[in-house]
Design an enzyme around this catalytic site. Structure first.
Site, PDB file in Angstrom:
ATOM      1  N   ILE A  59       0.843  -1.191   0.000  1.00  6.76           N
ATOM      2  CA  ILE A  59       0.000   0.000   0.000  1.00  6.76           C
ATOM      3  C   ILE A  59       0.879   1.242   0.000  1.00  6.76           C
ATOM      4  O   ILE A  59       2.062   1.191   0.319  1.00  6.76           O
ATOM      5  CB  ILE A  59      -0.970   0.008   1.203  1.00  6.76           C
ATOM      6  CG1 ILE A  59      -0.203  -0.099   2.523  1.00  6.76           C
ATOM      7  CG2 ILE A  59      -1.978  -1.107   1.080  1.00  6.76           C
ATOM      8  CD1 ILE A  59      -1.066   0.074   3.747  1.00  6.76           C
ATOM      9  N   CYS A  60       0.267   2.359  -0.373  1.00  8.92           N
ATOM     10  CA  CYS A  60       0.983   3.628  -0.447  1.00  8.92           C
ATOM     11  C   CYS A  60       1.501   4.020   0.926  1.00  8.92           C
ATOM     12  O   CYS A  60       0.873   3.700   1.927  1.00  8.92           O
ATOM     13  CB  CYS A  60       0.064   4.720  -0.989  1.00  8.92           C
ATOM     14  SG  CYS A  60      -0.205   4.525  -2.747  1.00  8.92           S
ATOM     15  N   PRO A  61       2.630   4.683   0.909  1.00 12.47           N
ATOM     16  CA  PRO A  61       3.327   5.261  -0.243  1.00 12.47           C
ATOM     17  C   PRO A  61       4.429   4.385  -0.823  1.00 12.47           C
ATOM     18  O   PRO A  61       5.135   4.813  -1.725  1.00 12.47           O
ATOM     19  CB  PRO A  61       3.925   6.535   0.347  1.00 12.47           C
ATOM     20  CG  PRO A  61       4.317   6.143   1.733  1.00 12.47           C
ATOM     21  CD  PRO A  61       3.210   5.183   2.176  1.00 12.47           C
TER      22      PRO A  61
END
Length: 72
Positions: free
Chosen positions: A11-13
């Site tokens: 998942i981000c970032p």
């Protein structure tokens, strides 16, 4: 030359940071392929790379899995 980053399950970032780092290392004309499975990651990649002078193509290869091709 095609560089590939697999970001499945990330998942981000993190995927965006990986893509930015690899893109900076690439030479003009090379392609970066980023494989992601989170819509927010796809949105962040599109937002960031649309601001650069590069071409980008997105393919949904499976439901919820995208290949993002970024040409420097």
């Amino acid at each position: 030359m095609v560089h590939e980053i697999m970001c499945m399950g990330e998942i981000c970032p993190l995927p965006l940071l990986k893509a930015k780092k690899k893109y900076e290392e690439m030479k003009e004309g090379e392609i970066l392929k980023v494989v992601v499975d989170h819509r927010c990651t796809l949105d962040n990649l599109e937002t960031y790379f649309s601001k650069l002078n590069c071409s980008m193509e997105v393919k949904e290869v499976l439901k919820g899995v995208w290949e993002v091709y970024i040409k420097k």
